[in-house]
Design an enzyme around this catalytic site. Structure first.
Site, PDB file in Angstrom:
ATOM      1  N   HIS A 213       0.809  -1.226   0.000  1.00  0.00           N
ATOM      2  CA  HIS A 213       0.000   0.000   0.000  1.00  0.00           C
ATOM      3  C   HIS A 213       0.839   1.272   0.000  1.00  0.00           C
ATOM      4  O   HIS A 213       0.461   2.282  -0.585  1.00  0.00           O
ATOM      5  CB  HIS A 213      -0.964   0.004   1.194  1.00  0.00           C
ATOM      6  CG  HIS A 213      -0.291   0.122   2.526  1.00  0.00           C
ATOM      7  ND1 HIS A 213       0.319  -0.946   3.155  1.00  0.00           N
ATOM      8  CD2 HIS A 213      -0.111   1.198   3.353  1.00  0.00           C
ATOM      9  CE1 HIS A 213       0.819  -0.543   4.303  1.00  0.00           C
ATOM     10  NE2 HIS A 213       0.582   0.744   4.453  1.00  0.00           N
ATOM     11  N   ASP A 214       1.978   1.250   0.678  1.00  0.00           N
ATOM     12  CA  ASP A 214       2.795   2.459   0.798  1.00  0.00           C
ATOM     13  C   ASP A 214       3.989   2.482  -0.161  1.00  0.00           C
ATOM     14  O   ASP A 214       4.909   3.284   0.007  1.00  0.00           O
ATOM     15  CB  ASP A 214       3.324   2.597   2.238  1.00  0.00           C
ATOM     16  CG  ASP A 214       2.368   3.391   3.114  1.00  0.00           C
ATOM     17  OD1 ASP A 214       1.478   4.077   2.565  1.00  0.00           O
ATOM     18  OD2 ASP A 214       2.506   3.327   4.348  1.00  0.00           O
ATOM     19  N   LYS A 217       5.604   5.664  -1.500  1.00  0.00           N
ATOM     20  CA  LYS A 217       6.453   6.537  -0.679  1.00  0.00           C
ATOM     21  C   LYS A 217       7.918   6.466  -1.092  1.00  0.00           C
ATOM     22  O   LYS A 217       8.702   7.356  -0.723  1.00  0.00           O
ATOM     23  CB  LYS A 217       6.314   6.162   0.807  1.00  0.00           C
ATOM     24  CG  LYS A 217       4.972   6.583   1.405  1.00  0.00           C
ATOM     25  CD  LYS A 217       4.912   6.271   2.890  1.00  0.00           C
ATOM     26  CE  LYS A 217       3.603   6.749   3.507  1.00  0.00           C
ATOM     27  NZ  LYS A 217       3.523   6.446   4.953  1.00  0.00           N
ATOM     28  N   HIS A 242       1.578   9.765  -2.948  1.00  0.00           N
ATOM     29  CA  HIS A 242       2.127   8.405  -2.880  1.00  0.00           C
ATOM     30  C   HIS A 242       1.112   7.348  -3.314  1.00  0.00           C
ATOM     31  O   HIS A 242       1.497   6.275  -3.792  1.00  0.00           O
ATOM     32  CB  HIS A 242       2.677   8.103  -1.482  1.00  0.00           C
ATOM     33  CG  HIS A 242       1.656   7.711  -0.476  1.00  0.00           C
ATOM     34  ND1 HIS A 242       0.913   8.630   0.240  1.00  0.00           N
ATOM     35  CD2 HIS A 242       1.242   6.483  -0.050  1.00  0.00           C
ATOM     36  CE1 HIS A 242       0.110   7.994   1.069  1.00  0.00           C
ATOM     37  NE2 HIS A 242       0.291   6.694   0.912  1.00  0.00           N
ATOM     38  N   HIS A 266      -6.188   3.244  -1.020  1.00  0.00           N
ATOM     39  CA  HIS A 266      -6.059   2.867   0.395  1.00  0.00           C
ATOM     40  C   HIS A 266      -6.216   4.039   1.363  1.00  0.00           C
ATOM     41  O   HIS A 266      -6.340   3.839   2.574  1.00  0.00           O
ATOM     42  CB  HIS A 266      -4.727   2.132   0.636  1.00  0.00           C
ATOM     43  CG  HIS A 266      -3.526   3.019   0.737  1.00  0.00           C
ATOM     44  ND1 HIS A 266      -2.814   3.427  -0.366  1.00  0.00           N
ATOM     45  CD2 HIS A 266      -2.899   3.572   1.819  1.00  0.00           C
ATOM     46  CE1 HIS A 266      -1.801   4.186   0.027  1.00  0.00           C
ATOM     47  NE2 HIS A 266      -1.823   4.291   1.342  1.00  0.00           N
ATOM     48  N   ASP A 295      -5.189  -1.072   8.909  1.00  0.00           N
ATOM     49  CA  ASP A 295      -4.148  -0.044   8.984  1.00  0.00           C
ATOM     50  C   ASP A 295      -4.294   0.787  10.256  1.00  0.00           C
ATOM     51  O   ASP A 295      -3.303   1.075  10.949  1.00  0.00           O
ATOM     52  CB  ASP A 295      -4.249   0.854   7.749  1.00  0.00           C
ATOM     53  CG  ASP A 295      -3.083   1.827   7.647  1.00  0.00           C
ATOM     54  OD1 ASP A 295      -1.940   1.407   7.902  1.00  0.00           O
ATOM     55  OD2 ASP A 295      -3.326   2.998   7.309  1.00  0.00           O
TER      56      ASP A 295
END
Length: 360
Positions: A213-214, A217, A242, A266, A295
C-alpha cells in the site's frame, strides 16, 4: 498370418465343425463350445478370445441369454450371432443387446461372408483397443502436463512472494519507522477478509494490495518523508501523491494489476472525505475498505516517537466510533466480532525470526 482366437458356440456338432474348419483354413485359432453355458464357463476360466461366434437357437441357453450375460461380463469382446431363422426382429434384438453383427446359416455357400464379417469384427476390436490405448496415453500425457503446469505455477507464486518481500524490504529501508508495518497490516487484512468468507483468490489480491500500500512513498523526497515536524500544505500535497505513484509503479506489473487498485484507494474514506479521488462507499474497492481498518489497528497498536502504543480496546473503540465515516460499517461489524487475541498472535508471528509475506 492371423493368430486371433475365436470361440465358436453352437449346440449342433456339425455346424461347429464346419465353422471351425472354415476359420482354421483362414489361419484363425478356434475353440468349440456346445452350449452357452459351456461358453461362459470357458470365458470365466480366464482363457482369452478375440471374438465369439454364437448360434441364436440353442437348447440349454439361447443365444440372446448368452449374449446378455457375456456382454455384461466382457463388454469389449465382440460377439457375432448366427442363425438359420430369417427374422429381422431377432436380428435387431441381438444388435440391441450388444452383438457386433448377425449372420445367416448355412455357411456352405457363404464362406467369404463369414470370413469378411469375422475380419471386420476383429479389425473393429483392434481399432477400439488402439483408441483405448491412445486415450490412456493421452490422459497420462495430460496428467503429466498438468503436474508440470502446477509445478510451474507453484514456482511462479514463489517468485511472486519473493518479489513482494523484496519490494516490502525496500520500503522498510526507505521508512525504517514503520518496519514490519506492511507485514502486520497484511496479516490483519487477511484475517478480516477470511472472517468475511471471501474466496482465497480474492484474498490473495487484497493481501498483495495491503502489503504494497505504501510503495509509492519510495518516490517521495526524504526531506518530506522523514520530516520530524508537521508538514506544510505543499508538503502534504506531495505526500498524498504516494497513492497515485504507488499505483503507477505496481500497475505495470501484470500479476499485481488488480492489487494496484487497492494501493490507489487505500487512503479513501467511506464517507467520501478521503484522497486522492474522494471515492465514497462501495465505489472504494473492497480490499481498500478492509485495509483501512487493519491499517488503523496497526497504527494505534504501534509505538511512535510522539506517543506510546495504545491498547486493542482503544483501537476497537476508535474504529467503532468512525464506523460509517472513515470505515465501512459492515466490515467494522465483522472486525468487532473477532476476538482480541487474534491481533496480538498475528503481531507476534510477524515479529518472529525471519518474517516473510503473510500466507493466505
Amino acid at each position: 498370418m492371423p493368430n486371433d482366437r475365436i470361440l465358436v458356440v453352437d449346440d449342433e456338432e456339425t455346424i461347429r465343425e464346419i465353422v471351425c474348419s472354415m476359420l482354421g483354413g483362414a489361419h484363425f485359432q478356434t475353440r468349440p463350445a456346445a452350449s452357452g453355458i459351456e461358453a461362459l464357463a470357458i470365458l470365466e476360466s480366464g482363457e482369452e478370445f478375440d471374438l465369439v461366434l454364437s448360434d441364436l437357437m440353442m437348447a440349454e441357453m439361447d443365444g440372446i441369454a448368452f449374449l446378455e450375460r457375456a456382454k455384461e461380463r466382457y463388454p469389449d469382446l465382440p460377439i457375432v450371432m448366427v442363425t438359420a431363422v430369417h427374422d429381422v426382429g431377432v436380428a435387431l434384438q441381438a444388435l440391441r443387446n450388444g452383438a457386433y453383427d448377425y449372420l445367416l446359416k448355412p455357411f456352405g455357400l457363404e464362406r467369404e461372408q463369414l470370413l469378411a464379417t469375422v475380419r471386420r469384427a476383429l479389425e473393429n476390436r483392434r481399432l477400439k483397443r488402439e483408441n483405448d490405448a491412445y486415450r490412456t496415453k493421452l490422459e497420462e500425457l495430460v496428467a503429466a502436463r498438468t503436474q508440470q503446469w502446477k509445478t510451474a505455477l507453484s514456482d511462479v507464486k514463489k517468485s511472486y512472494d519473493m518479489t513482494l518481500e523484496a519490494l516490502g524490504d525496500a520500503l522498510d529501508l526507505k521508512d525504517a519507522e514503520t518496519e514490519h508495518h506492511s507485514r502486520r497490516v497484511t496479516a490483519f487484512t487477511i484475517a478480516i477478509a477470511k472472517k468475511m468468507g471471501l474466496p482465497k483468490e480474492e484474498i490473495e489480491v487484497i493481501a498483495r494490495g495491503a502489503f504494497l500500500h505504501d510503495i509509492g512513498k519510495m518516490a517521495i523526497p526524504d526531506d518530506i518523508l522523514h520530516k520530524p515536524g508537521k508538514l506544510t500544505d505543499e508538503e502534504m500535497a506531495v505526500m498524498r501523491e504516494h497513492c497515485y505513484l504507488g499505483y503507477k509503479i505496481i500497475s505495470r506489473i501484470p500479476f499485481l494489476a488488480e492489487a494496484a487498485e487497492i494501493i490507489y484507494a487505500h487512503q479513501e474514506r467511506y464517507d467520501g472525505s478521503g484522497y486522492p479521488r474522494g471515492l465514497k462507499g462501495e465505489a472504494i474497492p473492497l480490499g481498500a475498505r478492509i485495509f483501512a481498518i487493519a491499517d488503523t489497528l496497526d497504527a494505534m497498536r504501534s509505538k511512535r516517537d510522539y506517543r506510546d502504543a495504545q491498547t486493542i480496546q482503544a483501537a476497537r473503540k476508535e474504529i467503532e466510533t468512525w464506523s460509517g465515516r472513515q470505515f465501512d460499517p459492515q466490515i467494522v461489524k465483522v472486525f468487532l466480532e473477532m476476538p482480541d487475541n487474534i491481533w496480538e498472535d498475528l503481531r507476534n508471528d510477524i515479529h518472529g525470526q525471519d518474517p516473510s509475506f503473510p500466507k493466505v
